[in-house]
Design a protein around this motif. Sequence first.
Motif, PDB file in Angstrom:
ATOM      1  N   CYS A  64      31.648  43.545  48.088  1.00 34.93           N
ATOM      2  CA  CYS A  64      31.634  44.388  47.110  1.00 34.93           C
ATOM      3  C   CYS A  64      33.211  44.594  46.627  1.00 34.93           C
ATOM      4  O   CYS A  64      33.674  45.636  45.754  1.00 34.93           O
ATOM      5  CB  CYS A  64      31.472  45.308  48.181  1.00 34.93           C
ATOM      6  N   VAL A  65      34.619  44.224  47.155  1.00 31.77           N
ATOM      7  CA  VAL A  65      35.841  44.069  46.673  1.00 31.77           C
ATOM      8  C   VAL A  65      36.470  43.385  46.053  1.00 31.77           C
ATOM      9  O   VAL A  65      37.512  43.822  45.571  1.00 31.77           O
ATOM     10  CB  VAL A  65      36.591  44.866  48.024  1.00 31.77           C
ATOM     11  N   LEU A  66      34.980  42.498  46.172  1.00 33.06           N
ATOM     12  CA  LEU A  66      35.017  41.006  45.143  1.00 33.06           C
ATOM     13  C   LEU A  66      34.286  40.926  43.611  1.00 33.06           C
ATOM     14  O   LEU A  66      33.574  41.206  43.846  1.00 33.06           O
ATOM     15  CB  LEU A  66      35.309  39.582  45.965  1.00 33.06           C
ATOM     16  N   THR A  67      34.786  40.745  42.398  1.00 32.26           N
ATOM     17  CA  THR A  67      34.033  40.091  41.543  1.00 32.26           C
ATOM     18  C   THR A  67      34.393  38.582  41.922  1.00 32.26           C
ATOM     19  O   THR A  67      35.517  37.914  41.495  1.00 32.26           O
ATOM     20  CB  THR A  67      34.751  40.833  41.020  1.00 32.26           C
ATOM     21  N   ARG A  68      33.317  38.028  40.747  1.00 30.73           N
ATOM     22  CA  ARG A  68      33.263  36.666  40.890  1.00 30.73           C
ATOM     23  C   ARG A  68      33.275  36.036  39.505  1.00 30.73           C
ATOM     24  O   ARG A  68      32.424  36.309  38.013  1.00 30.73           O
ATOM     25  CB  ARG A  68      31.633  35.770  41.243  1.00 30.73           C
ATOM     26  N   TYR A 200      44.947  39.875  48.181  1.00 29.28           N
ATOM     27  CA  TYR A 200      45.391  39.124  49.698  1.00 29.28           C
ATOM     28  C   TYR A 200      44.306  38.029  49.368  1.00 29.28           C
ATOM     29  O   TYR A 200      43.652  37.762  49.017  1.00 29.28           O
ATOM     30  CB  TYR A 200      45.736  39.206  50.765  1.00 29.28           C
ATOM     31  N   GLN A 201      45.287  37.025  49.496  1.00 28.25           N
ATOM     32  CA  GLN A 201      44.656  35.539  49.169  1.00 28.25           C
ATOM     33  C   GLN A 201      43.845  34.508  50.427  1.00 28.25           C
ATOM     34  O   GLN A 201      43.110  34.342  50.797  1.00 28.25           O
ATOM     35  CB  GLN A 201      45.620  34.430  48.244  1.00 28.25           C
ATOM     36  N   TRP A 202      44.640  34.315  51.761  1.00 25.70           N
ATOM     37  CA  TRP A 202      44.152  35.373  52.346  1.00 25.70           C
ATOM     38  C   TRP A 202      42.668  35.451  53.188  1.00 25.70           C
ATOM     39  O   TRP A 202      41.784  34.848  53.729  1.00 25.70           O
ATOM     40  CB  TRP A 202      44.624  35.588  54.132  1.00 25.70           C
ATOM     41  N   TYR A 203      42.380  36.870  52.239  1.00 23.27           N
ATOM     42  CA  TYR A 203      41.568  37.644  52.513  1.00 23.27           C
ATOM     43  C   TYR A 203      39.760  36.391  51.388  1.00 23.27           C
ATOM     44  O   TYR A 203      38.944  36.176  51.717  1.00 23.27           O
ATOM     45  CB  TYR A 203      40.996  38.647  52.064  1.00 23.27           C
ATOM     46  N   LYS A 204      40.222  36.562  50.068  1.00 23.52           N
ATOM     47  CA  LYS A 204      39.013  35.823  49.445  1.00 23.52           C
ATOM     48  C   LYS A 204      39.833  34.126  49.419  1.00 23.52           C
ATOM     49  O   LYS A 204      38.453  33.730  50.170  1.00 23.52           O
ATOM     50  CB  LYS A 204      39.713  35.592  47.684  1.00 23.52           C
ATOM     51  N   LYS A 205      40.125  33.526  50.088  1.00 25.37           N
ATOM     52  CA  LYS A 205      40.699  31.993  50.384  1.00 25.37           C
ATOM     53  C   LYS A 205      39.408  31.543  51.364  1.00 25.37           C
ATOM     54  O   LYS A 205      39.212  30.642  52.175  1.00 25.37           O
ATOM     55  CB  LYS A 205      41.345  31.042  50.383  1.00 25.37           C
ATOM     56  N   TRP A 206      40.023  32.724  52.987  1.00 24.99           N
ATOM     57  CA  TRP A 206      40.202  32.045  54.586  1.00 24.99           C
ATOM     58  C   TRP A 206      38.451  33.223  55.258  1.00 24.99           C
ATOM     59  O   TRP A 206      37.940  33.647  55.281  1.00 24.99           O
ATOM     60  CB  TRP A 206      41.139  32.128  55.113  1.00 24.99           C
TER      61      TRP A 206
END
Length: 227
Positions: A64-68, A200-206
């Motif tokens: 919900c906090v991300l977009t594609r 943060y990149q670690w949230y999106k990627k991991w």
Amino acid sequence: GNHKAIVNINNLSRVFSAANAKQTFNFSQSSYLSTFNQYVYQGILHIWIGIDHILFLIALLLTCVLTRTEKQWQGISSKKQIIKHTAWIVTAFTLAHSITLTTTAMNLVSPNSRWVELGIALSVLFAALNNVWPLVLRLGWVTFAFGLLHGMGFASVLGELGLSSDYQLLSIVAFNLGVEIGQLSILLIALPVLISIRGYQWYKKWLMPVGSFAIALIALQWSIERF
């Protein structure tokens, strides 16, 4: 264990369980209010111990906090947009499970509980895997469809609990309200945390993919057990 019994004395309804085995009946208190309070409490309790419902909600909240964009997850910069997006998802889920909870509890529909439980497990599996391999980006209608199943699941719990003989509709409304309060409390804890780490990149990627995959594995196990 988790067994509960409902007792009606002089229009006062009380729910007894192993953790709440002794209760005092105050007949000067409004039986209407007492019934309402009991079922709201049971609704809140059920969402908190209903791990399948919680994991479904968390799986939805993770993105919900991300977009594609360009096959990559990116943090949504606007908090207003996140809240609007989350509100739409939660409203779809709430509206759907309120419909089926009410219709099933009033015996207007009588679904097979085994298939409902399997459907709920599959809904968690889909929501989690969709975060890792996105098939559906606009989750409103999918959430609504799965919410109908979750409502039937809530109704089966309410069926085991039993309805107040004098205030049947009030029991259903109060239980549903309790579910909403429990759901909202989870949302109020999870969403601020997710908003704070979305960039943060670690949230999106991991964290998001690994968390989603872990939820998917649990849901897969449930699906196999419930089949």
